[in-house]
Write a protein that holds these residues in place. Structure first.
Motif, PDB file in Angstrom:
ATOM      1  N   MET A   1       0.857  -1.192   0.000  1.00  0.00           N
ATOM      2  CA  MET A   1       0.000   0.000   0.000  1.00  0.00           C
ATOM      3  C   MET A   1       0.892   1.240   0.000  1.00  0.00           C
ATOM      4  SD  MET A   1      -3.034   1.058   2.691  1.00  0.00           S
ATOM      5  CE  MET A   1      -4.232  -0.080   1.993  1.00  0.00           C
ATOM      6  N   CYS A   5      -1.943   6.467   0.585  1.00  0.00           N
ATOM      7  CA  CYS A   5      -3.110   5.705   1.019  1.00  0.00           C
ATOM      8  C   CYS A   5      -3.033   5.415   2.512  1.00  0.00           C
ATOM      9  CB  CYS A   5      -3.225   4.407   0.219  1.00  0.00           C
ATOM     10  SG  CYS A   5      -4.768   3.493   0.515  1.00  0.00           S
ATOM     11  N   LEU A   9      -5.679   6.703   5.372  1.00  0.00           N
ATOM     12  CA  LEU A   9      -6.390   5.829   6.310  1.00  0.00           C
ATOM     13  C   LEU A   9      -6.176   6.263   7.756  1.00  0.00           C
ATOM     14  CD1 LEU A   9      -5.739   2.334   4.673  1.00  0.00           C
ATOM     15  CD2 LEU A   9      -7.876   3.630   4.685  1.00  0.00           C
ATOM     16  N   LEU A 141      -4.326  -1.747   9.304  1.00  0.00           N
ATOM     17  CA  LEU A 141      -4.524  -1.164   7.981  1.00  0.00           C
ATOM     18  C   LEU A 141      -5.620  -1.887   7.212  1.00  0.00           C
ATOM     19  CD1 LEU A 141      -0.873  -0.361   6.858  1.00  0.00           C
ATOM     20  CD2 LEU A 141      -2.708   1.282   7.338  1.00  0.00           C
ATOM     21  N   TRP A 142      -5.705  -3.199   7.353  1.00  0.00           N
ATOM     22  CA  TRP A 142      -6.785  -3.919   6.660  1.00  0.00           C
ATOM     23  C   TRP A 142      -8.148  -3.468   7.191  1.00  0.00           C
ATOM     24  CZ3 TRP A 142     -10.760  -7.202   8.160  1.00  0.00           C
ATOM     25  CH2 TRP A 142     -11.494  -7.746   7.102  1.00  0.00           C
ATOM     26  N   SER A 145      -8.881  -0.027   6.003  1.00  0.00           N
ATOM     27  CA  SER A 145      -9.230   0.026   4.586  1.00  0.00           C
ATOM     28  C   SER A 145     -10.707  -0.293   4.383  1.00  0.00           C
ATOM     29  CB  SER A 145      -8.358  -0.943   3.776  1.00  0.00           C
ATOM     30  OG  SER A 145      -8.704  -2.306   4.011  1.00  0.00           O
ATOM     31  N   ARG A 146     -11.253  -1.175   5.214  1.00  0.00           N
ATOM     32  CA  ARG A 146     -12.678  -1.500   5.128  1.00  0.00           C
ATOM     33  C   ARG A 146     -13.520  -0.338   5.665  1.00  0.00           C
ATOM     34  NH1 ARG A 146     -12.558  -4.643   1.349  1.00  0.00           N
ATOM     35  NH2 ARG A 146     -14.770  -5.075   1.774  1.00  0.00           N
ATOM     36  N   GLY A 148     -12.502   2.736   5.533  1.00  0.00           N
ATOM     37  CA  GLY A 148     -12.331   3.777   4.528  1.00  0.00           C
ATOM     38  C   GLY A 148     -13.318   3.658   3.384  1.00  0.00           C
ATOM     39  N   ILE A 217      -8.292   3.412  -2.597  1.00  0.00           N
ATOM     40  CA  ILE A 217      -7.927   2.590  -1.448  1.00  0.00           C
ATOM     41  C   ILE A 217      -7.536   1.203  -1.950  1.00  0.00           C
ATOM     42  CG2 ILE A 217      -8.716   1.576   0.729  1.00  0.00           C
ATOM     43  CD1 ILE A 217     -10.688   3.876   0.985  1.00  0.00           C
ATOM     44  N   GLU A 218      -6.269   0.919  -1.862  1.00  0.00           N
ATOM     45  CA  GLU A 218      -5.784  -0.356  -2.375  1.00  0.00           C
ATOM     46  C   GLU A 218      -6.423  -1.521  -1.616  1.00  0.00           C
ATOM     47  OE1 GLU A 218      -1.510  -0.538  -2.651  1.00  0.00           O
ATOM     48  OE2 GLU A 218      -1.411   1.645  -2.815  1.00  0.00           O
ATOM     49  N   GLU A 219      -6.818  -2.523  -2.362  1.00  0.00           N
ATOM     50  CA  GLU A 219      -7.443  -3.689  -1.744  1.00  0.00           C
ATOM     51  C   GLU A 219      -6.379  -4.560  -1.086  1.00  0.00           C
ATOM     52  OE1 GLU A 219     -10.409  -7.435  -2.844  1.00  0.00           O
ATOM     53  OE2 GLU A 219      -9.960  -5.886  -4.342  1.00  0.00           O
TER      54      GLU A 219
END
Length: 232
Positions: A1, A5, A9, A141-142, A145-146, A148, A217-219
């Motif tokens: 990431m 990004c 986050l 971060l995971w 990201s959700r 976000g 937002i990178e998966e």
């Protein structure tokens, strides 16, 4: 990431940073308080372990304080004024105070309501959890990201997101006034965090002052260590 990004986050917890900036809070560090080795969250949050932290975050993201008002913000957006009025008249005095609050704040919150109040606070919890080694930065971060993706779905821009947090704060501080409806009404309309909004917009170090709202937002792949939790 990429770093933008990541900064974006962590920037979701910016309202929590600005009210703690004098205590050493950071907008972009993985750790909310970079100079601390441990943050006590037991008294305020009941968090003292990995399990209690993750349970709190997964519960609060979608079923936190915002859930008490979300249906009203959605209802206000869909009903004709006469239908809203009819519904209003059928409610008890406490519900009428809440409905007045929703009607008053809908122009700035929209159907998103106060979800960002919960999202920003969970960012705060996750970053402190990383400090305490309850979770890893990868796990934080995971989850962020959700969160976000939810933020970008419900809110139009940074200002819209911060305004939802501000209104959510007003709702939260009013909860102790539930038994006194006149005090409750006053607390819900008192702009006690206006200076926070001003400080947010003026702080050039804050991510929102140099990063777009609709950043890509990178998966991220869900960490194996979180597979036991049915949440995404």
């Amino acid at each position: 990431m990429n770093q933008d990004c990541v900064d974006w986050l962590y920037g979701l917890s910016a309202p929590m940073v600005v009210i703690n900036i004098e205590n050493g809070a950071s907008y972009t560090s993985p750790f909310f308080y970079p100079d601390r080795d441990f943050v006590d969250m037991k008294e305020s949050w009941g968090i003292d372990s990995r399990e209690t932290l993750l349970n709190c975050v997964f519960d609060m993201v979608d079923d936190g304080h915002a859930s008490a008002l979300s249906k009203y913000y959605l209802m206000y957006s869909r009903l004709f004024e006469v239908d809203w009025y009819d519904h209003y008249q059928e409610q008890d005095d406490y519900q009428k105070v809440l409905l007045d609050f929703v009607k008053q704040t809908f122009p700035v919150c929209g159907t998103a309501g106060i979800r960002s109040w919960d999202y920003a606070r969970m960012g705060y919890i996750l970053r402190n959890g990383t400090t305490n080694k309850y979770i890893t930065e990868q796990e934080a971060l995971w989850i962020l990201s959700r969160i976000g993706l939810r933020c970008q779905y419900y809110y139009r821009n940074w200002h819209h997101y911060f305004t939802g947090w501000f209104v959510g704060y007003q709702y939260w501080i009013s909860l102790n006034s539930k038994e006194d409806l006149e005090t409750l009404r006053c607390e819900l309309t008192r702009a006690s965090r206006a200076h926070t909004m001003a400080n947010l917009h003026e702080d050039k170090d804050a991510p929102h002052n140099h990063l777009p709202w609709y950043i890509n937002i990178e998966e991220l792949e869900k960490p194996e260590s979180l597979m036991e939790y049915d949440w995404s």
